[in-house]
Design a protein around this motif. Structure first.
Motif, mmCIF file in Angstrom:
data_model
loop_
_atom_site.group_PDB
_atom_site.id
_atom_site.type_symbol
_atom_site.label_atom_id
_atom_site.label_comp_id
_atom_site.label_asym_id
_atom_site.label_seq_id
_atom_site.Cartn_x
_atom_site.Cartn_y
_atom_site.Cartn_z
ATOM 1 N N ASP A 122 59.626 -75.086 19.039
ATOM 2 C CA ASP A 122 58.217 -75.486 19.010
ATOM 3 C C ASP A 122 57.372 -74.509 19.818
ATOM 4 O O ASP A 122 56.273 -74.106 19.403
ATOM 5 N N GLN A 123 57.883 -74.125 20.976
ATOM 6 C CA GLN A 123 57.175 -73.179 21.845
ATOM 7 C C GLN A 123 57.009 -71.833 21.145
ATOM 8 O O GLN A 123 55.932 -71.214 21.197
ATOM 9 N N ASP A 124 58.054 -71.379 20.469
ATOM 10 C CA ASP A 124 57.993 -70.103 19.757
ATOM 11 C C ASP A 124 56.992 -70.166 18.611
ATOM 12 O O ASP A 124 56.226 -69.220 18.394
ATOM 13 N N ARG A 125 56.971 -71.278 17.892
ATOM 14 C CA ARG A 125 56.051 -71.421 16.756
ATOM 15 C C ARG A 125 54.595 -71.367 17.218
ATOM 16 O O ARG A 125 53.761 -70.670 16.625
ATOM 17 N N VAL A 126 54.299 -72.075 18.303
ATOM 18 C CA VAL A 126 52.935 -72.083 18.836
ATOM 19 C C VAL A 126 52.544 -70.681 19.318
ATOM 20 O O VAL A 126 51.439 -70.196 19.047
ATOM 21 N N ALA A 127 53.457 -70.026 20.025
ATOM 22 C CA ALA A 127 53.164 -68.681 20.549
ATOM 23 C C ALA A 127 52.912 -67.689 19.416
ATOM 24 O O ALA A 127 52.009 -66.849 19.499
ATOM 25 N N ARG A 128 53.692 -67.783 18.349
ATOM 26 C CA ARG A 128 53.512 -66.865 17.223
ATOM 27 C C ARG A 128 52.190 -67.123 16.508
ATOM 28 O O ARG A 128 51.516 -66.184 16.064
ATOM 29 N N ALA A 129 51.809 -68.393 16.395
ATOM 30 C CA ALA A 129 50.523 -68.710 15.767
ATOM 31 C C ALA A 129 49.373 -68.163 16.604
ATOM 32 O O ALA A 129 48.414 -67.594 16.071
ATOM 33 N N GLN A 130 49.470 -68.315 17.924
ATOM 34 C CA GLN A 130 48.423 -67.798 18.807
ATOM 35 C C GLN A 130 48.365 -66.271 18.755
ATOM 36 O O GLN A 130 47.274 -65.687 18.757
ATOM 37 N N ASN A 131 49.524 -65.631 18.704
ATOM 38 C CA ASN A 131 49.551 -64.168 18.614
ATOM 39 C C ASN A 131 48.932 -63.680 17.312
ATOM 40 O O ASN A 131 48.223 -62.662 17.285
ATOM 41 N N ALA A 132 49.202 -64.408 16.220
ATOM 42 C CA ALA A 132 48.627 -64.033 14.925
ATOM 43 C C ALA A 132 47.108 -64.165 14.951
ATOM 44 O O ALA A 132 46.390 -63.316 14.411
ATOM 45 N N GLU A 133 46.614 -65.220 15.593
ATOM 46 C CA GLU A 133 45.162 -65.414 15.707
ATOM 47 C C GLU A 133 44.531 -64.319 16.551
ATOM 48 O O GLU A 133 43.461 -63.792 16.213
ATOM 49 N N ARG A 134 45.196 -63.949 17.650
ATOM 50 C CA ARG A 134 44.680 -62.868 18.505
ATOM 51 C C ARG A 134 44.662 -61.543 17.758
ATOM 52 O O ARG A 134 43.732 -60.758 17.890
ATOM 53 N N GLU A 135 45.706 -61.289 16.968
ATOM 54 C CA GLU A 135 45.773 -60.047 16.219
ATOM 55 C C GLU A 135 44.664 -59.983 15.177
ATOM 56 O O GLU A 135 44.043 -58.931 14.977
ATOM 57 N N GLU A 136 44.393 -61.094 14.525
ATOM 58 C CA GLU A 136 43.306 -61.138 13.549
ATOM 59 C C GLU A 136 41.966 -60.891 14.238
ATOM 60 O O GLU A 136 41.116 -60.145 13.731
ATOM 61 N N LEU A 137 41.778 -61.494 15.412
ATOM 62 C CA LEU A 137 40.550 -61.293 16.171
ATOM 63 C C LEU A 137 40.432 -59.843 16.618
ATOM 64 O O LEU A 137 39.341 -59.246 16.582
ATOM 65 N N ARG A 138 41.540 -59.249 17.024
ATOM 66 C CA ARG A 138 41.520 -57.849 17.449
ATOM 67 C C ARG A 138 41.109 -56.934 16.297
ATOM 68 O O ARG A 138 40.352 -55.984 16.474
ATOM 69 N N LYS A 139 41.609 -57.232 15.098
ATOM 70 C CA LYS A 139 41.248 -56.427 13.927
ATOM 71 C C LYS A 139 39.750 -56.531 13.651
ATOM 72 O O LYS A 139 39.095 -55.532 13.323
#
Length: 237
Positions: A122-139
């Motif tokens: 569960d922790q990994d899933r949440v972290a990956r979702a947050q990382n994906a959102e940050r990456e999209e924002l960075r783009k």
């Protein structure tokens, strides 16, 4: 969100223990992968995918704690469950302080381990979702021009259009145009949301700006030069 099945990585040179954990995972429909050493795990490309790590403290070569430190050094954020037959309090405290999900001393119960695995996944899933959102924002952020970045920083600092125009030495109409383009590119609906985005783009307390190879650190680019920002504050409603 990724549809890739998460893997429970087991790094333990004890064949009996590793095999028992793998059979337990099979019984509940979880995918498991066994590695005998820390280096064997590091050499596997599978480690970059979703999952968690069940890690023995004592291993041939680098120890489990050494592997945890290496993963932290390389910013590999995989949740870790430590297991050991020789655990002590200082060792467990060290592991937990470094972010371990759980620390079990052998023997341990199946339900205990399965609960910890679920928590780790569960922790990994949440972290990956947050990382994906940050990456999209960075783009989105990287699509801004340096002039739009300059306006963004001053908006986040709480300045009004008239003040931004004065600071940058441009007209208020030009500020409005650049501000509108910047908000549209970032998909920010308000100055408050923009401020939240700026916080999420921060690393080590410094906003990351990399447009055209230029890094801006709490400063605003003018038409000619870099000007210091006032202390950041929340923008007005």
């Amino acid at each position: 969100m990724s549809d890739v099945e998460p893997i429970v990585f087991i790094v333990d040179d004890d064949h009996a223990v590793a095999g028992a954990i793998k059979r337990l995972l099979d019984s509940v429909g979880r995918r498991g992968q066994i590695f005998r050493t820390a280096q064997e795990f590091l050499d596997s490309p599978l480690r970059h995918g979703p999952g968690c790590l069940i890690l023995d403290v004592r291993l041939p070569g680098p120890s489990g704690l050494d592997l945890q430190r290496e993963l932290l050094r390389t910013r590999t954020t995989i949740p870790i469950i430590f297991i050991t037959g020789h655990g002590d309090v200082p060792m467990s405290v060290q592991a937990m302080k470094a972010g371990a999900v759980e620390f079990f001393t052998k023997p341990f119960g199946d339900h205990q381990l399965l609960d910890a695995i679920q928590q780790a996944l569960d922790q990994d899933r949440v972290a990956r979702a947050q990382n994906a959102e940050r990456e999209e924002l960075r783009k989105r952020f990287e699509s801004l021009t340096p002039r739009e970045v300059a306006v963004m920083r001053l908006v986040v600092a709480g300045l009004l259009n008239k003040q931004i125009a004065s600071r940058l030495g441009i007209s208020e109409i030009t500020v409005k145009v650049r501000r509108s383009r910047m908000m549209k590119k970032l998909k920010a609906k308000s100055p408050i949301e923009l401020a939240h985005m700026a916080e999420r783009l921060a690393i080590g307390g410094v906003s990351v700006v990399a447009v055209g190879g230029t890094e801006l650190n709490r400063s605003a680019v003018t038409e000619e030069q870099t000007l210091p920002l006032p202390p950041p504050r929340r923008p007005p409603h």
